[in-house]
Write an enzyme that holds these catalytic residues in place. Structure first.
Site, PDB file in Angstrom:
ATOM      1  CG  HIS A 230     -78.199  99.775  -4.499  1.00  0.00           C
ATOM      2  ND1 HIS A 230     -79.520  99.462  -4.593  1.00  0.00           N
ATOM      3  CD2 HIS A 230     -77.886 100.525  -5.582  1.00  0.00           C
ATOM      4  CE1 HIS A 230     -80.006  99.993  -5.719  1.00  0.00           C
ATOM      5  NE2 HIS A 230     -79.035 100.640  -6.337  1.00  0.00           N
TER       6      HIS A 230
ATOM      7  CG  ASP B 256     -72.946 105.785  -8.981  1.00  0.00           C
ATOM      8  OD1 ASP B 256     -73.915 105.757  -8.201  1.00  0.00           O
ATOM      9  OD2 ASP B 256     -73.048 106.131 -10.175  1.00  0.00           O
TER      10      ASP B 256
HETATM   11  C1  SDX Z   1     -77.382 104.937  -7.127  1.00  0.00           C
HETATM   12  O1  SDX Z   1     -81.882 103.248  -6.046  1.00  0.00           O
HETATM   13  C2  SDX Z   1     -81.175 103.013  -7.051  1.00  0.00           C
HETATM   14  O2  SDX Z   1     -81.409 102.108  -7.809  1.00  0.00           O
HETATM   15  C3  SDX Z   1     -80.027 103.983  -7.285  1.00  0.00           C
HETATM   16  C4  SDX Z   1     -79.080 103.634  -8.412  1.00  0.00           C
HETATM   17  C5  SDX Z   1     -79.754 103.768  -9.752  1.00  0.00           C
HETATM   18  O3  SDX Z   1     -79.288 103.102 -10.708  1.00  0.00           O
HETATM   19  O4  SDX Z   1     -80.682 104.579  -9.888  1.00  0.00           O
HETATM   20  O5  SDX Z   1     -78.616 102.323  -8.244  1.00  0.00           O
HETATM   21  C6  SDX Z   1     -77.886 104.571  -8.468  1.00  0.00           C
HETATM   22  O6  SDX Z   1     -77.800 105.928  -6.594  1.00  0.00           O
HETATM   23  C7  SDX Z   1     -76.387 104.036  -6.444  1.00  0.00           C
HETATM   24  C8  SDX Z   1     -76.005 104.552  -5.002  1.00  0.00           C
HETATM   25  C9  SDX Z   1     -74.934 105.638  -5.180  1.00  0.00           C
HETATM   26  N1  SDX Z   1     -74.657 106.283  -3.892  1.00  0.00           N
HETATM   27  C10 SDX Z   1     -73.487 106.064  -3.229  1.00  0.00           C
HETATM   28  O7  SDX Z   1     -72.631 105.269  -3.603  1.00  0.00           O
HETATM   29  C11 SDX Z   1     -73.325 106.894  -1.964  1.00  0.00           C
HETATM   30  C12 SDX Z   1     -72.713 106.025  -0.863  1.00  0.00           C
HETATM   31  N2  SDX Z   1     -73.741 105.029  -0.486  1.00  0.00           N
HETATM   32  C13 SDX Z   1     -74.546 105.381   0.595  1.00  0.00           C
HETATM   33  O8  SDX Z   1     -74.723 106.673   0.985  1.00  0.00           O
HETATM   34  C14 SDX Z   1     -75.699 104.411   0.852  1.00  0.00           C
HETATM   35  O9  SDX Z   1     -75.226 103.146   0.765  1.00  0.00           O
HETATM   36  C15 SDX Z   1     -76.935 104.564  -0.010  1.00  0.00           C
HETATM   37  C16 SDX Z   1     -77.421 105.963  -0.073  1.00  0.00           C
HETATM   38  C17 SDX Z   1     -76.691 104.075  -1.387  1.00  0.00           C
HETATM   39  C18 SDX Z   1     -77.989 103.703   0.656  1.00  0.00           C
HETATM   40  O10 SDX Z   1     -78.232 104.354   1.857  1.00  0.00           O
HETATM   41  P1  SDX Z   1     -79.000 103.672   3.035  1.00  0.00           P
HETATM   42  O11 SDX Z   1     -80.210 102.966   2.525  1.00  0.00           O
HETATM   43  O12 SDX Z   1     -79.190 104.648   4.152  1.00  0.00           O
HETATM   44  O13 SDX Z   1     -77.986 102.559   3.491  1.00  0.00           O
HETATM   45  P2  SDX Z   1     -78.428 101.508   4.479  1.00  0.00           P
HETATM   46  O14 SDX Z   1     -79.560 101.958   5.335  1.00  0.00           O
HETATM   47  O15 SDX Z   1     -78.619 100.224   3.749  1.00  0.00           O
HETATM   48  O16 SDX Z   1     -77.155 101.464   5.460  1.00  0.00           O
HETATM   49  C19 SDX Z   1     -77.037 100.397   6.332  1.00  0.00           C
HETATM   50  C20 SDX Z   1     -75.805 100.661   7.158  1.00  0.00           C
HETATM   51  C21 SDX Z   1     -75.881 101.956   7.956  1.00  0.00           C
HETATM   52  O17 SDX Z   1     -75.084 101.740   9.104  1.00  0.00           O
HETATM   53  P3  SDX Z   1     -75.867 101.279  10.515  1.00  0.00           P
HETATM   54  O18 SDX Z   1     -76.770 102.424  10.853  1.00  0.00           O
HETATM   55  O19 SDX Z   1     -76.603  99.990  10.164  1.00  0.00           O
HETATM   56  O20 SDX Z   1     -74.736 101.076  11.483  1.00  0.00           O
HETATM   57  O21 SDX Z   1     -74.649 100.790   6.308  1.00  0.00           O
HETATM   58  C22 SDX Z   1     -74.066 102.069   6.491  1.00  0.00           C
HETATM   59  C23 SDX Z   1     -75.148 102.944   7.084  1.00  0.00           C
HETATM   60  O22 SDX Z   1     -74.544 103.994   7.826  1.00  0.00           O
HETATM   61  N3  SDX Z   1     -73.668 102.507   5.153  1.00  0.00           N
HETATM   62  C24 SDX Z   1     -72.432 102.894   4.838  1.00  0.00           C
HETATM   63  C25 SDX Z   1     -72.475 103.169   3.471  1.00  0.00           C
HETATM   64  N4  SDX Z   1     -73.717 102.958   2.987  1.00  0.00           N
HETATM   65  C26 SDX Z   1     -74.450 102.545   4.045  1.00  0.00           C
HETATM   66  N5  SDX Z   1     -71.313 103.024   5.581  1.00  0.00           N
HETATM   67  C27 SDX Z   1     -70.205 103.447   4.920  1.00  0.00           C
HETATM   68  N6  SDX Z   1     -70.170 103.745   3.592  1.00  0.00           N
HETATM   69  C28 SDX Z   1     -71.281 103.610   2.847  1.00  0.00           C
HETATM   70  N7  SDX Z   1     -71.243 103.897   1.529  1.00  0.00           N
END
Ligand code: SDX
Length: 385
Positions: free
Chosen positions: A264, A321
């Site tokens: 998130h 989700d």
């Molecule tokens: C919602 O904003 C809100 O409030 C949204 C929401 C709402 O109510 O409106 O809460 C609803 O959209 C929830 C999120 C739903 N999306 C997903 O579940 C999709 C999977 N999650 C990701 O794609 C991701 O976690 C995000 C999009 C939610 C956040 O993306 P970020 O900000 O790019 O994640 P981050 O920068 O904090 O990531 C840090 C690290 C990275 O690796 P490094 O570069 O540090 O090595 O964590 C990794 C990312 O690659 N990472 C994941 C991951 N999410 C982040 N690795 C594997 N699986 C994942 N799901």
């Protein structure tokens, strides 16, 4: 709908949006609406009570809630204007695209000059459009709204009743839907809400703003994740349920695979909504006598990820989700409508945030940038390129 509580915390303009609606603490995993915890609201309130709270800043009295509910029902009719709008879209579009288009079309054919009326019309129309879209997709005739039912039960009846046959809404199902819609009602300045505010800040209509918010929500990184989670869990089930294999894949950046429903932008601790939905998933499936193997897979996947340093180090926890789709499935909501349900839940939040922005007469949104492009240089004639 009375005027909004205006709010100026007095801090210097950090460029961040000022809002009095929702408070998030990402480190502590706290979510409150107008001071009330999401845990108490999800447990004790109705979805329309929470919608009223978001719009007014206060929980309604019984009389206020009844009047609010009645005023929405006034528009929950299968009237010609809504029917004409609903029939205008080819059913080949994805339900989210259709919903966005239908809301945009409301501006021309079904709008009032009175902003408060348009809010009621939107709250009434979304469940109707969603249910009618579903009926059209399965080749069944639409079912008119039932004024004798509450908001959630009316939606379920429009979705699943068959014309001419008696239909009884299961209170367990209606209660589960009520809780899910509350958990999606608002979430501060997330991607789709920021879209609604940005479009609305140009004084485009509320219909255009909500239509844009629906499109932003549709993305798989945002609201589209609930559908992507179920597709991922089904893939794991097809692959023999080897959750560890998928955890390893998610750690390999080259795999292009992400654990959908994990991580998130704000919560670097548990998403409080995920905690509530996880318990509710167990309760609802047990109460309905539903055995869904993907629930077990989800629980095993969560345990595998939360015991893995890669996820712990990156503070990646299940978000709203991760478990919601499992409940939607138990309620017989088709997978391609999960994000529609997210939109129906988020609608009061979008409207409240749009209303707050307009009430506070905020300027047009104009995010700035850090320029990292080319330094100044002279034009190069074609002959010298
Ligand atoms: C919602 O904003 C809100 O409030 C949204 C929401 C709402 O109510 O409106 O809460 C609803 O959209 C929830 C999120 C739903 N999306 C997903 O579940 C999709 C999977 N999650 C990701 O794609 C991701 O976690 C995000 C999009 C939610 C956040 O993306 P970020 O900000 O790019 O994640 P981050 O920068 O904090 O990531 C840090 C690290 C990275 O690796 P490094 O570069 O540090 O090595 O964590 C990794 C990312 O690659 N990472 C994941 C991951 N999410 C982040 N690795 C594997 N699986 C994942 N799901």
């Amino acid at each position: 709908l009375t005027g909004y509580v205006t709010y100026d915390p007095g801090y210097k303009n950090t460029g961040a949006t000022k809002s009095a609606i929702t408070f998030l603490d990402g480190e502590e995993g706290i979510l409150r609406h107008c001071g009330y915890s999401i845990e108490e609201l999800a447990d004790q309130a109705s979805f329309l009570e929470v919608a009223y709270l978001l719009l007014h800043g206060e929980l309604p009295t019984k009389a206020q809630l009844d009047a609010f509910e009645e005023s929405i029902k006034k528009y929950s009719v299968a009237n010609a204007a809504l029917l004409k709008i609903a029939e205008a879209i080819p059913s080949s579009t994805h339900p989210m695209s259709e919903l966005s288009a239908l809301v945009g079309l409301m501006e021309g054919q079904y709008a009032s000059n009175e902003p408060a009326e348009n809010i009621l019309r939107l709250l009434a129309a979304l469940p109707i459009f969603a249910a009618w879209n579903y009926k059209k997709s399965i080749g069944e005739p639409i079912v008119a709204p039932d004024q004798s039912l509450d908001y959630c039960s009316n939606f379920l009846k429009m979705m699943f009743a068959k014309p001419g046959e008696a239909y009884q809404v299961d209170p367990i199902v209606s209660k589960a839907l009520n809780k899910l819609l509350i958990l999606h009602a608002d979430h501060e300045q997330n991607c789709s809400t920021s879209t609604v505010r940005l479009i609305g800040s140009s004084h485009a209509s509320i219909f255009s703003s909500i239509s844009g918010g629906i499109q932003a929500l549709f993305g798989p990184l945002h609201g589209g994740a609930n559908q992507a989670v179920i597709e991922m869990l089904e893939e794991i089930k097809q692959a023999g349920g080897d959750t560890q294999k998928f955890v390893e894949m998610a750690k390999d950046k080259n795999s292009g695979f992400r654990l959908m429903g994990f991580g998130h932008r704000v919560y670097k601790n548990f998403d409080p909504r995920a905690r509530i939905i996880k318990v509710a998933a167990d309760d609802v499936l047990t109460a309905l006598g539903v055995k869904d193997p993907v629930l077990t897979i989800a629980q095993e996947l969560e345990a595998a990820a939360l015991s893995d340093d890669y996820f712990v180090a990156r503070k990646l926890y299940p978000n709203v989700d991760f478990y919601s789709g499992i409940i939607y499935r138990a309620l017989h909501i088709p997978t391609n409508m999960f994000t529609i349900l997210f939109a129906i839940g988020r609608l009061p939040g979008w409207i409240a945030q749009h209303k707050e922005m307009m009430t506070n007469k905020e300027p047009i949104g104009r995010p700035r940038q850090i320029y990292v492009g080319a330094t100044p240089r002279a034009f190069v004639p074609m002959s010298q390129r």
